[in-house]
Design an enzyme around this catalytic site. Structure first.
Site, PDB file in Angstrom:
ATOM      1  N   HIS A 156      19.654  -0.495  23.590  1.00  0.00           N
ATOM      2  CA  HIS A 156      19.593  -0.702  22.133  1.00  0.00           C
ATOM      3  C   HIS A 156      20.752   0.024  21.452  1.00  0.00           C
ATOM      4  CE1 HIS A 156      15.715  -2.646  21.837  1.00  0.00           C
ATOM      5  NE2 HIS A 156      15.038  -1.620  22.373  1.00  0.00           N
ATOM      6  N   PRO A 205       0.825  -1.211   0.000  1.00  0.00           N
ATOM      7  CA  PRO A 205       0.000   0.000   0.000  1.00  0.00           C
ATOM      8  C   PRO A 205       0.862   1.266   0.000  1.00  0.00           C
ATOM      9  CG  PRO A 205      -0.609  -1.481   1.804  1.00  0.00           C
ATOM     10  CD  PRO A 205       0.603  -2.050   1.179  1.00  0.00           C
ATOM     11  N   GLU A 208      16.451   2.233  26.121  1.00  0.00           N
ATOM     12  CA  GLU A 208      16.819   2.788  24.813  1.00  0.00           C
ATOM     13  C   GLU A 208      18.331   2.849  24.643  1.00  0.00           C
ATOM     14  OE1 GLU A 208      14.731   3.048  22.499  1.00  0.00           O
ATOM     15  OE2 GLU A 208      12.973   2.764  23.769  1.00  0.00           O
ATOM     16  N   ASP A 255      10.043  -5.476  20.864  1.00  0.00           N
ATOM     17  CA  ASP A 255      11.407  -5.910  20.554  1.00  0.00           C
ATOM     18  C   ASP A 255      11.480  -7.417  20.441  1.00  0.00           C
ATOM     19  OD1 ASP A 255      12.114  -3.281  20.815  1.00  0.00           O
ATOM     20  OD2 ASP A 255      12.820  -3.480  22.882  1.00  0.00           O
TER      21      ASP A 255
HETATM   22  P1  ADP Z   1      -1.250   2.873  -3.746  1.00  0.00           P
HETATM   23  O1  ADP Z   1      -2.305   2.973  -4.760  1.00  0.00           O
HETATM   24  O2  ADP Z   1      -0.063   2.081  -4.203  1.00  0.00           O
HETATM   25  O3  ADP Z   1      -1.724   2.438  -2.412  1.00  0.00           O
HETATM   26  P2  ADP Z   1      -1.220   5.675  -4.096  1.00  0.00           P
HETATM   27  O4  ADP Z   1      -0.953   5.776  -5.547  1.00  0.00           O
HETATM   28  O5  ADP Z   1      -2.624   5.830  -3.669  1.00  0.00           O
HETATM   29  O6  ADP Z   1      -0.645   4.317  -3.523  1.00  0.00           O
HETATM   30  O7  ADP Z   1      -0.277   6.705  -3.357  1.00  0.00           O
HETATM   31  C1  ADP Z   1      -0.770   7.550  -2.363  1.00  0.00           C
HETATM   32  C2  ADP Z   1      -0.032   8.851  -2.385  1.00  0.00           C
HETATM   33  O8  ADP Z   1       1.332   8.671  -2.022  1.00  0.00           O
HETATM   34  C3  ADP Z   1       0.020   9.491  -3.734  1.00  0.00           C
HETATM   35  O9  ADP Z   1      -1.106  10.265  -3.961  1.00  0.00           O
HETATM   36  C4  ADP Z   1       1.279  10.331  -3.658  1.00  0.00           C
HETATM   37  O10 ADP Z   1       1.020  11.568  -3.031  1.00  0.00           O
HETATM   38  C5  ADP Z   1       2.162   9.522  -2.759  1.00  0.00           C
HETATM   39  N1  ADP Z   1       3.102   8.705  -3.518  1.00  0.00           N
HETATM   40  C6  ADP Z   1       3.191   7.364  -3.486  1.00  0.00           C
HETATM   41  N2  ADP Z   1       4.185   6.936  -4.278  1.00  0.00           N
HETATM   42  C7  ADP Z   1       4.727   8.024  -4.844  1.00  0.00           C
HETATM   43  C8  ADP Z   1       5.805   8.238  -5.769  1.00  0.00           C
HETATM   44  N3  ADP Z   1       6.500   7.223  -6.282  1.00  0.00           N
HETATM   45  N4  ADP Z   1       6.076   9.510  -6.129  1.00  0.00           N
HETATM   46  C9  ADP Z   1       5.382  10.529  -5.624  1.00  0.00           C
HETATM   47  N5  ADP Z   1       4.373  10.404  -4.753  1.00  0.00           N
HETATM   48  C10 ADP Z   1       4.040   9.168  -4.355  1.00  0.00           C
HETATM   49 ZN    ZN Z   2      13.072  -1.468  22.868  1.00  0.00          ZN
END
Ligand code: ADP
Ligand code: ZN
Ligand code: MG
Length: 622
Positions: free
Chosen positions: A440, A216, A437, A513
């Site tokens: 780590h 995503p 922390e 962790d």
């Molecule tokens: P997906 O459909 O893969 O979940 P989106 O295309 O909806 O992701 O991306 C969400 C937002 O993240 C976009 O509208 C843009 O603002 C930003 N974004 C994601 N990837 C890029 C990229 N490669 N370059 C510029 N902006 C990006």
């Molecule tokens: Zn920790």
């Protein structure tokens, strides 16, 4: 549906009848009205009486009729012609004048107008008003017979048709940073849409469907829009989740509608976002509940098979997981081209940050490379969010420009949640978190193969973390060596180690962790062949086929038990090694923890400075 056709036939007959009636009416009423307005029919005998009485003023004799006017009367009379060779003499004697102008032929133009155009206009007007009434009625009619058919809502999907009005996205590849490979792959689609002839001439077929696959927020939707924008074609899109919310029967109807409109607007792009929601594997159990989804999927497959790629409709779809898609969707002739859209690497992150930074007022001395390195694993959407958060922070601070520190703070906000202001944390708790922390960070610093410490903080975050140690990779790392993985596990366990070493007890603060360490250890043993006992045997496979992407063990339960033992042993060993490092550097641990406890947030440079200078401070007192 027969019903409808009958209606059409009947109405055609009706129209024919109406047309004839109108034509007759015009012929019998309107034409005589304008041409023979003042002509009165009389009998021939009456005409003779007029002659005898010498009452005729003018007379015009045509082939079959006679027209005449009578003295003291402005009417024109007409009568039929009878064979009468003496007629002209008698008329002459009666003093009638012969004329050619009593009965004028109707002006041919007016005649044409009246006899032809007028009926047409009348008919058209009638038809329109009638049609309007019909279409108003149809809405209701259709509803009722749809219900009768049991399919329902046909008219609803129709009225919803505007949902897919093809839009020009205006987004181009310049709006997508990084993703060079995906763009390159999609360039061919753009080329095809711009110039379908070129492909047609040579007989080349483009794949009907292109599937964008990736986590995503990596820009799949953005890329699809950019393809449409680059090619300058309309963009029809629908999201799989929209189908799910639909009433029975509507999903399939929507798909049909979508493709119908797309075909009319070709060349264009049809984009199906989140296709996994309708395109999941069919389990064949026949239980209802999936019926609707299946109908929609079947309709989609039917539409895909039904259209000819050369017509200029290109199908794009996006999904996070293509392993769970129904094989029917991904087989040749359907979505047979797969374009991976991966999380951005270091350079990709930097260019995405820079692209989004253009929309925000930034200080000139921002080092985007540092931000990119600190945000390893972030998606494009998260990076866009980081830039936005940094701008919000600057505004909150009353500044006109975003500074480096805003961006750094924004990373934490996006990754770990906002600072939890006013959260009450006891001083004792804060001390434990400080040691945790620093534990780590100290082990990370002592292991030469781990990323340097960039920042340590004990300011609690809304997402639950009480503290946070940020490590920043020097470079993009794709391959991890056995040592690196082992050292990472050590760093994960080190927080807990510090608590044990100093306080002799453990807290719940290390649960994440432990989870991470276990995951990593398990992966190292089962999938990366890093265990001496099992070697290069993959003991676990990502089981796409039946469990929707879950992993499952590909070994006997006996081996599974051994794996568990190995994982436990590996984590235990890493824990012990980390413990020893902390033990060896106990004074530094105290010194650094005290420093962090006082400052709440320290930088990697401050950390390294204190770590490398001679020990001088005693352990802090509570
Ligand atoms: P997906 O459909 O893969 O979940 P989106 O295309 O909806 O992701 O991306 C969400 C937002 O993240 C976009 O509208 C843009 O603002 C930003 N974004 C994601 N990837 C890029 C990229 N490669 N370059 C510029 N902006 C990006
Ligand atoms: Zn920790
Ligand atoms: Mg998306």
């Amino acid at each position: 549906m027969n019903n409808k056709q009958n209606k059409k036939k009947k109405s055609f007959a009706q129209w024919y009848l109406i047309f004839m009636i109108v034509l007759l009416l015009v012929d019998f009423l309107v034409i005589p009205l304008i041409s023979d307005a003042k002509i009165e029919q009389t009998s021939y005998s009456e005409f003779l009486t007029y002659i005898d009485n010498k009452k005729i003023e003018e007379v015009q004799i045509e082939d079959n009729e006679i027209y005449f006017t009578v003295k003291g009367d402005d009417k024109t009379y007409q009568t039929g012609q009878m064979y009468d060779p003496d007629l002209v003499n008698r008329l002459d004697e009666s003093g009638a004048e012969f004329s050619q102008t009593i009965q004028q032929e109707t002006n041919p133009f007016i005649y044409f107008l009246v006899s032809f155009i007028l009926p047409m206009v009348l008919l058209w007007a009638l038809m329109r008003s009638y049609m309007k009434r019909i279409s108003n009625k149809m809405g209701n009619d259709q509803m009722t017979f749809n219900q009768g058919d049991g399919f329902g809502f046909g008219n609803l999907s129709k009225s919803n048709a505007k949902v897919y009005e093809g839009v020009k996205t205006g987004i181009t590849f310049n709006d997508v940073a990084g993703q060079a490979e995906a763009k390159e792959n999609l360039q061919e689609v753009v080329d095809f849409l711009k110039n379908p002839k070129k492909y047609e001439e040579i007989g080349a077929h483009l794949p009907k469907g292109v599937l964008l696959v990736g986590p995503p927020g990596t820009g799949k939707t953005l890329l699809a829009k950019a393809v449409a924008g680059e090619a300058g074609v309309p963009f029809f899109s629908i999201s799989g989740s929209e189908f799910v919310e639909m009433f029975v029967g509507r999903g399939a109807a929507k798909v049909r509608d979508l493709f119908k409109q797309a075909r009319e607007k070709a060349p264009c792009i049809v984009f199906i976002d989140e296709i996994d929601t309708i395109g999941k594997k069919r389990d064949g159990s026949g239980l209802s509940g999936n019926d609707e989804r299946e109908q929609t999927l079947n309709q989609l497959l039917a539409e895909m098979d039904g259209f000819d790629g050369s017509k200029g409709v290109v199908l794009l779809a996006a999904t996070n997981r293509d392993e769970i898609l129904d094989p029917a969707l991904t087989r040749p002739g359907r979505f047979d081209r797969r374009i991976p859209v991966e999380l951005p690497d270091l350079r990709g992150r930097e260019s995405i940050l820079k692209l989004h930074a253009k929309k925000v007022k930034m200080s000139d001395d921002i080092d985007f490379n540092v931000i990119a390195r600190a945000s390893a694993g972030a998606s494009g959407a998260e990076l866009a969010n980081i830039v936005n958060e940094s701008a919000l922070l600057a505004v909150r601070d009353g500044r006109k420009k975003v500074l480096q520190k805003d961006l750094e703070e924004a990373i934490e906000i996006v990754i770990a949640g906002e600072q939890k202001k006013g959260a009450v944390i006891s001083t004792h708790e804060r001390l434990i978190v400080s040691y945790h922390e620093i534990g780590h960070a100290l082990v990370a610093a002592k292991c030469k193969d781990t990323a340097p410490v960039h920042k340590i903080t004990i300011i609690p975050r809304t997402k639950g973390a009480l503290g946070y140690t940020m490590q920043v990779e020097e470079d993009q790392q794709n391959l991890l060596s056995k040592d690196e993985i082992y050292q990472r596990i050590m760093v994960y366990t080190a927080g807990r180690c510090a608590e044990e070493l100093i306080f002799g007890s453990v807290t719940s603060g290390a649960s994440n962790d432990i989870e991470q360490a276990t995951k990593l250890a398990r992966m190292a043993i089962t999938r990366l062949g890093m265990s001496d006992q099992f070697g290069m045997v993959a003991l676990e496979t990502v089981n796409n086929q039946y469990l929707g992407g879950d992993t499952s063990l590909a070994c006997s339960t006996e081996t599974a038990t051994k794996i568990d033992e190995e994982v436990i042993a590996l984590v235990k060993q890493a824990h012990d090694d980390a413990y020893r490092i902390l033990e060896d550097n106990k004074m530094k641990l105290h010194e650094l923890a005290k420093y962090l406890y006082e400052k709440e947030t320290i930088t990697g440079d401050q950390f390294m400075y204190i770590l490398n200078k001679p020990v001088e401070i005693a352990a802090p007192q509570e």
